[in-house]
Write a protein that holds these residues in place. Sequence first.
Motif, PDB file in Angstrom:
ATOM      1  N   ALA A 402      -6.145   0.114  -4.039  1.00 40.16           N
ATOM      2  CA  ALA A 402      -7.143   0.593  -5.000  1.00 40.16           C
ATOM      3  C   ALA A 402      -7.431  -0.448  -6.072  1.00 40.16           C
ATOM      4  CB  ALA A 402      -6.659   1.896  -5.646  1.00 40.16           C
ATOM      5  N   VAL A 403      -6.375  -1.095  -6.589  1.00 35.53           N
ATOM      6  CA  VAL A 403      -6.551  -2.113  -7.623  1.00 35.53           C
ATOM      7  C   VAL A 403      -7.289  -3.325  -7.053  1.00 35.53           C
ATOM      8  CG1 VAL A 403      -5.335  -3.758  -9.114  1.00 35.53           C
ATOM      9  CG2 VAL A 403      -4.573  -1.387  -8.990  1.00 35.53           C
ATOM     10  N   GLY A 404      -6.902  -3.760  -5.847  1.00 42.04           N
ATOM     11  CA  GLY A 404      -7.549  -4.907  -5.237  1.00 42.04           C
ATOM     12  C   GLY A 404      -9.020  -4.682  -4.968  1.00 42.04           C
ATOM     13  N   LEU A 410     -11.560   6.268  -9.519  1.00 42.40           N
ATOM     14  CA  LEU A 410     -11.395   7.296  -8.493  1.00 42.40           C
ATOM     15  C   LEU A 410      -9.942   7.735  -8.394  1.00 42.40           C
ATOM     16  CD1 LEU A 410     -12.278   8.981  -6.014  1.00 42.40           C
ATOM     17  CD2 LEU A 410     -11.944   6.917  -4.623  1.00 42.40           C
ATOM     18  N   VAL A 411      -9.032   6.759  -8.341  1.00 39.38           N
ATOM     19  CA  VAL A 411      -7.612   7.082  -8.176  1.00 39.38           C
ATOM     20  C   VAL A 411      -7.069   7.790  -9.416  1.00 39.38           C
ATOM     21  CG1 VAL A 411      -5.309   6.131  -7.722  1.00 39.38           C
ATOM     22  CG2 VAL A 411      -7.295   5.174  -6.570  1.00 39.38           C
ATOM     23  N   GLN A 452      -0.766  13.437  -3.389  1.00 38.56           N
ATOM     24  CA  GLN A 452      -1.513  12.240  -3.784  1.00 38.56           C
ATOM     25  C   GLN A 452      -1.505  11.195  -2.673  1.00 38.56           C
ATOM     26  OE1 GLN A 452      -0.078   9.040  -4.709  1.00 38.56           O
ATOM     27  NE2 GLN A 452      -1.307   8.234  -6.386  1.00 38.56           N
ATOM     28  N   THR A 453      -0.351  11.027  -2.025  1.00 40.79           N
ATOM     29  CA  THR A 453      -0.223  10.041  -0.950  1.00 40.79           C
ATOM     30  C   THR A 453      -1.143  10.385   0.213  1.00 40.79           C
ATOM     31  OG1 THR A 453       2.091   9.645  -1.570  1.00 40.79           O
ATOM     32  CG2 THR A 453       1.394   8.890   0.616  1.00 40.79           C
ATOM     33  N   ILE A 454      -1.201  11.660   0.583  1.00 39.10           N
ATOM     34  CA  ILE A 454      -2.056  12.101   1.696  1.00 39.10           C
ATOM     35  C   ILE A 454      -3.529  11.832   1.375  1.00 39.10           C
ATOM     36  CG2 ILE A 454      -2.895  14.135   2.942  1.00 39.10           C
ATOM     37  CD1 ILE A 454       0.005  15.271   2.635  1.00 39.10           C
ATOM     38  N   VAL A 459      -8.627   8.493   1.837  1.00 43.09           N
ATOM     39  CA  VAL A 459      -9.630   7.651   1.165  1.00 43.09           C
ATOM     40  C   VAL A 459      -9.653   6.251   1.764  1.00 43.09           C
ATOM     41  CG1 VAL A 459     -10.204   6.506  -1.019  1.00 43.09           C
ATOM     42  CG2 VAL A 459      -9.585   8.924  -1.008  1.00 43.09           C
ATOM     43  N   THR A 460      -8.471   5.671   1.977  1.00 43.53           N
ATOM     44  CA  THR A 460      -8.377   4.318   2.538  1.00 43.53           C
ATOM     45  C   THR A 460      -8.909   4.282   3.966  1.00 43.53           C
ATOM     46  OG1 THR A 460      -6.395   3.949   1.189  1.00 43.53           O
ATOM     47  CG2 THR A 460      -6.799   2.384   2.972  1.00 43.53           C
TER      48      THR A 460
END
Length: 487
Positions: A402-404, A410-411, A452-454, A459-460
């Motif tokens: 997300a940072v990259g 969004l996160v 959150q992980t799911i 999203v990814t």
Amino acid sequence: MATDTPLLDNTNNNSSSVVENEEEKPLKIVHKFGVESKKIWKIAGPAILTALSQFSLGALTSTFLGHVGELQLAAFSVENSVIAGFAFGFLLGMGSALETLCGQAFGAGHIRMMGVYMQRSWIILLTAALLMSPFYIWATPLLKLVGQTDEVAEAAGTLARWMIPQLFAYALNFPIQKFLQAQRKVLVMLWISASALVFHVIISWLLIFKLGWGLAGAAISLNTSWWLIIIAQLMYIFITKSDGAWNGFSMLAFADLFNFVKLSLASAVMLCLEFWYLMILVVITGHLKNPLVPLDSISICMTINGWDIMIALGFNAAISVRVSNELGAGDFKAAKFSVIVVSLTSIFIGVVAMIIVLSTRDFFPQLFTSSDAVAEETTKLAVLLGFTVLLNSLQPVLSGVAVGAGWQSLVAYINLGCYYIVGVPAGILLGITFGFGAEGIWSGLIGGIAMQTIILIIVTSVTNWKKEADEAESRVKKWGGANAYEN
């Protein structure tokens, strides 16, 4: 008949080449995976060791104090998790904006702007540290306000005032780290942090044990070790010029600060919501009856979990660098494949870490405490710790993606919903309302991490990486990369 033979041969040749291509495909994927894995480990390996070294400054201090007394361990746990944890999460979050900008500028070849970005980040983070100083100065009444016992709040508040130099060290350190990581100069950071850790062990033993200074000795050793890291890193940057990324102090650092602050705040909110989440575990546990033993056992588990998170943060740094560099260079396919490689590697490491925690749960608590009651409670919490280290192996990696890519806003919304609308209420309900204590509180919080992980996996998975590469190009131009060269 003569004309039929070549046609038949061609058919055979075509079919055999198809078979060969099908056989070669898995081999090519394996080779590609190996090449990308090597790139990742070149960044992640030193980054993991650097993160472990820096985290171990506090973790080893906690271990030393655990053998001094229960009050000292509880006070350090509360100060380190709540007060310093608040500052660490906020400043690291604001500094992660630099991770996006420096990484994409490096990938696009706009090296000279990286030093300017770092200076802008210093201005913003040092100002933020100054504004957060009152939390350290008036830590005692604030801790009492959130429910800590008077005894723990007084000791932790005194320690917090002594730890103000560490706050400003954080403000300088995070931009420096992101600046060096984006250039893949992770070995420099490793050698400096490892040397500081060796120094810290010696001075902590001398001040805490030999001279018997307790919490005061812990504060002196931690502050000194952190500032040694800052001074050594700055000397490296100023002397070597960091291959052209550092060109001295510039008035450009004060240009467009408002937009830089907006991106920094989005990054801060995203990471703060993550870092403060487990900090809340300590705060809620302080509301239990007779909280000293649960607080100490939580402190030990958070130390183990912290070491595991440092491994994940090494991959977080690696994937952030790889994604931002590749998107900055316009190679969206390489960015997407890098995400797959890091995710699979992190899951494997998480499974191994979980097995180690569960298989040693009857033994590792004795390394951190001389109290039988604390050791017994820690053993009970070890199962939850095992699940936490598994989830935390992948979650920080997805945050690094997300940072990259620049998805901080969004996160932040995802973290807010999963952690604070689902996880925290569930923890309070299980731990306090239903009376399951520290185990119930932690179980609720694990539910938030799992959700959150799911969501981040989904999203990814559905991301349009071509679009992300186009946005990265626009972002580099927006932040002055092209203009700096024209001038």
